[in-house]
Design an enzyme around this catalytic site. Structure first.
Site, PDB file in Angstrom:
ATOM      1  N   GLY A  43      -8.933   4.540  -7.336  1.00  0.00           N
ATOM      2  CA  GLY A  43      -7.677   3.801  -7.318  1.00  0.00           C
ATOM      3  C   GLY A  43      -6.647   4.407  -6.385  1.00  0.00           C
TER       4      GLY A  43
ATOM      5  N   ASP B  39      -5.078   7.213  -6.626  1.00  0.00           N
ATOM      6  CA  ASP B  39      -5.364   8.636  -6.384  1.00  0.00           C
ATOM      7  C   ASP B  39      -6.322   8.805  -5.204  1.00  0.00           C
ATOM      8  OD1 ASP B  39      -5.420  11.408  -6.788  1.00  0.00           O
ATOM      9  OD2 ASP B  39      -6.762  11.295  -8.510  1.00  0.00           O
TER      10      ASP B  39
ATOM     11  N   SER C 285      -0.929   4.418 -14.760  1.00  0.00           N
ATOM     12  CA  SER C 285      -1.748   4.116 -15.946  1.00  0.00           C
ATOM     13  C   SER C 285      -2.110   2.649 -16.127  1.00  0.00           C
ATOM     14  CB  SER C 285      -1.110   4.661 -17.235  1.00  0.00           C
ATOM     15  OG  SER C 285      -1.125   6.071 -17.240  1.00  0.00           O
TER      16      SER C 285
ATOM     17  N   ASP D  36       0.861  -1.180   0.000  1.00  0.00           N
ATOM     18  CA  ASP D  36       0.000   0.000   0.000  1.00  0.00           C
ATOM     19  C   ASP D  36       0.896   1.228   0.000  1.00  0.00           C
ATOM     20  OD1 ASP D  36      -1.644   2.146   0.645  1.00  0.00           O
ATOM     21  OD2 ASP D  36      -2.591   1.166   2.358  1.00  0.00           O
TER      22      ASP D  36
END
Length: 171
Positions: free
Chosen positions: A33, A35, A123, A11
């Site tokens: 996600g 962000d 991405s 994490d």
């Protein structure tokens, strides 16, 4: 090139490094996600800092492939470096835009004085890029970029991403 480059499953919001990289969207105002997880863990100060960037220097948002730093607020790191990855679903398929996320983040880290940095798989989530392709681009960008960063850690949230990054590690 960094002295130590590793990849771990974990994490990113718990990483005890100088800076973590947020896979941000161009608005800088949070999302899903990685962000969303970073914004939640950092607390409301992060959103306020991002709003201030939007009000002042980034009125149109942060362009794809670029990076900017803020304080980290409630996170264990000192800074969050926000990088906007290309969205394959929106037709952003140029690998140089993805590579730029990693190199610009390293540049920003050097500028602010960070010596250690943690990256997510920018991405590779909702933006639709293949994990293997992201891993190859990330490793190439980090290993070929001249910087004064000592430690680079790829922090991956799934076994699939970890495997892709381990398989892409240069010999």
């Amino acid at each position: 090139m960094a002295n130590e480059i590793t990849c771990v499953r974990g994490d990113i919001t718990t990483e005890a490094v100088d800076a973590i990289v947020n896979a941000a969207n161009s608005s800088l105002l949070g999302g899903g996600g990685v962000d969303g997880a970073i914004h939640r863990a950092a607390g409301p100060g992060l959103l306020d800092a991002c709003r201030e960037l939007r009000r002042t220097t980034l009125r149109d948002g942060l362009p794809t492939g670029e990076a900017v730093a803020t304080d980290a607020f409630n996170l264990p790191c000192r800074w969050v470096i926000h990088a906007v990855g290309p969205n394959r679903h929106a037709g952003q398929t140029d690998p140089s835009l993805l590579r730029s996320c990693f190199t610009k983040s390293l540049d920003v880290a050097s500028t602010i004085g960070a010596r250690s940095i943690a990256f997510p798989a920018i991405s590779a989530g909702v933006y639709g890029w293949d994990a293997d392709e992201v891993a190859k681009i990330a490793w190439d960008a980090v290993t070929s970029h001249a910087s004064d960063i000592d430690v680079v850690r790829f922090v991956l949230f799934s076994d699939e991403l970890l495997r892709a990054f381990e398989d892409a590690r240069p010999e």
